[in-house]
Motif scaffolding. Structure first.
Motif, PDB file in Angstrom:
ATOM      1  N   ILE A  59      47.537 -50.967   6.711  1.00 17.60           N
ATOM      2  CA  ILE A  59      48.474 -50.736   5.690  1.00 17.60           C
ATOM      3  C   ILE A  59      49.765 -51.026   5.886  1.00 17.60           C
ATOM      4  O   ILE A  59      50.360 -50.276   6.755  1.00 17.60           O
ATOM      5  CB  ILE A  59      47.927 -49.166   5.042  1.00 17.60           C
ATOM      6  N   ILE A  98      46.592 -54.250   2.523  1.00 14.34           N
ATOM      7  CA  ILE A  98      45.660 -53.402   3.046  1.00 14.34           C
ATOM      8  C   ILE A  98      44.430 -54.409   3.708  1.00 14.34           C
ATOM      9  O   ILE A  98      43.983 -55.044   2.911  1.00 14.34           O
ATOM     10  CB  ILE A  98      45.245 -52.380   2.058  1.00 14.34           C
ATOM     11  N   LYS A 126      46.784 -54.165  -4.943  1.00  9.31           N
ATOM     12  CA  LYS A 126      47.032 -54.382  -3.543  1.00  9.31           C
ATOM     13  C   LYS A 126      46.727 -55.983  -3.275  1.00  9.31           C
ATOM     14  O   LYS A 126      46.085 -56.753  -3.920  1.00  9.31           O
ATOM     15  CB  LYS A 126      45.717 -53.761  -2.782  1.00  9.31           C
ATOM     16  N   ILE A 158      41.985 -45.050   0.328  1.00 12.55           N
ATOM     17  CA  ILE A 158      42.709 -46.198   0.573  1.00 12.55           C
ATOM     18  C   ILE A 158      42.886 -46.188   2.314  1.00 12.55           C
ATOM     19  O   ILE A 158      43.553 -45.683   2.772  1.00 12.55           O
ATOM     20  CB  ILE A 158      44.049 -45.921  -0.008  1.00 12.55           C
ATOM     21  N   GLN A 198      40.547 -41.573  -4.607  1.00 14.45           N
ATOM     22  CA  GLN A 198      40.229 -42.829  -4.011  1.00 14.45           C
ATOM     23  C   GLN A 198      40.560 -42.904  -2.559  1.00 14.45           C
ATOM     24  O   GLN A 198      41.452 -42.413  -1.738  1.00 14.45           O
ATOM     25  CB  GLN A 198      41.619 -43.617  -4.683  1.00 14.45           C
ATOM     26  N   ILE A 232      51.647 -44.679  -5.726  1.00  8.76           N
ATOM     27  CA  ILE A 232      50.376 -45.143  -4.755  1.00  8.76           C
ATOM     28  C   ILE A 232      49.282 -45.673  -5.531  1.00  8.76           C
ATOM     29  O   ILE A 232      48.765 -46.916  -5.170  1.00  8.76           O
ATOM     30  CB  ILE A 232      50.038 -43.978  -3.790  1.00  8.76           C
ATOM     31  N   GLN A 233      49.009 -45.050  -6.558  1.00  8.20           N
ATOM     32  CA  GLN A 233      47.796 -45.797  -7.353  1.00  8.20           C
ATOM     33  C   GLN A 233      48.190 -47.127  -7.771  1.00  8.20           C
ATOM     34  O   GLN A 233      47.288 -48.160  -7.883  1.00  8.20           O
ATOM     35  CB  GLN A 233      47.492 -44.568  -8.326  1.00  8.20           C
ATOM     36  N   TYR A 239      47.707 -49.592  -5.116  1.00  3.51           N
ATOM     37  CA  TYR A 239      46.455 -49.872  -4.710  1.00  3.51           C
ATOM     38  C   TYR A 239      45.921 -50.669  -5.798  1.00  3.51           C
ATOM     39  O   TYR A 239      44.994 -51.642  -5.421  1.00  3.51           O
ATOM     40  CB  TYR A 239      45.734 -48.575  -4.460  1.00  3.51           C
ATOM     41  N   LYS A 240      45.908 -50.447  -6.806  1.00  6.39           N
ATOM     42  CA  LYS A 240      45.468 -51.338  -8.035  1.00  6.39           C
ATOM     43  C   LYS A 240      45.799 -52.869  -7.962  1.00  6.39           C
ATOM     44  O   LYS A 240      45.072 -53.767  -8.222  1.00  6.39           O
ATOM     45  CB  LYS A 240      45.821 -50.632  -9.557  1.00  6.39           C
TER      46      LYS A 240
END
Length: 237
Positions: free
Chosen positions: A221, A235, A179, A143, A141, A172-173, A176-177
């Protein structure tokens, strides 16, 4: 079925001997170190970035050669996901806070019944086992300026490669999912730690502090805290 492996660091010979025997009666495999330095030697000689030989660590705080807090810092630096518990005769609030800031899963004040330790270890290991089942995407991914490699557990920016743990990759995932959304602390804890209790919360704080440092090279970020509510992975805004 293999036995759960415990690294026990306890300098009191009589207490350590009794504790080792009691844990072995309950089907644990115990490696007993008589001081902090010996415990670190056992840990380092049996642990790699990919594999930790111990399922959980139990550290006395006051030990010769290396105290439990210093030992825990070195263990967490090498293998952040291994759960650990502090044993101490001290009741000072500052010591308990220090232990929890290091990411301790529990803090048990002596004297205590051995049954209590066994029950607490069982609860910690049960939570840890739930976390193993968390699945993460195996697709790289992008980012911000980073690439998250979830196969090799790396966070890459330019020529810099940061090794990360599986739980860090999960966190982290999940960030981000979701965000640019405010995520409630309890939702984040339940999703990644499998529990929203006090000790899981302290562990999460340690992980978030580490992840903030990982992303510091991209100023677009940030991880912002909303006191008493949760966190936002911002982000590009």
């Amino acid at each position: 079925m293999s036995k759960t492996k415990i690294l026990l660091a306890e300098d009191d010979y009589d207490f350590g001997s009794i504790l080792k025997q009691y844990l072995e009666i309950h089907n644990y495999e115990v490696t007993w170190a008589k001081d902090g330095k010996e415990a670190l030697d056992y840990f380092e000689s049996n642990t790699t970035m990919e594999h930790c030989a111990f399922d959980i660590c139990v550290f006395d705080v006051m030990m010769p050669h290396m105290d439990g807090f210093t030992l825990a810092e070195k263990v967490v630096h090498k293998y952040p996901e291994v759960p650990f518990v502090f044993l101490t005769a001290k009741k000072m609030k500052e010591d308990k806070i220090k232990g929890l800031k290091l990411g301790a899963d529990d803090y048990i004040v002596k004297p205590f019944e051995a049954d209590i330790l066994v029950l607490r270890l069982q609860n910690i290991l049960k939570r840890a086992q739930k976390n193993v089942s968390k699945q993460i995407s195996t697709t790289n991914q992008s980012i911000g300026a980073y690439t998250l490699d979830t196969v090799n557990y790396q966070l890459i920016i330019g020529d810099t490669v940061q090794r990360i743990t599986e739980k860090e990759a999960q966190l982290i995932q999940f960030f981000y999912k979701n965000k640019n959304k405010l995520i409630k602390r309890e939702d984040l804890l339940t999703e990644i730690w499998g529990s929203d209790d006090f000790f899981s919360g302290r562990s999460m704080d340690v992980f978030i502090s580490r992840i903030r440092k990982y992303f510091k090279q991209d100023t677009s970020i940030s991880i912002e805290s909303t006191r008493g509510i949760g966190l936002t992975f911002k982000i590009g805004v």
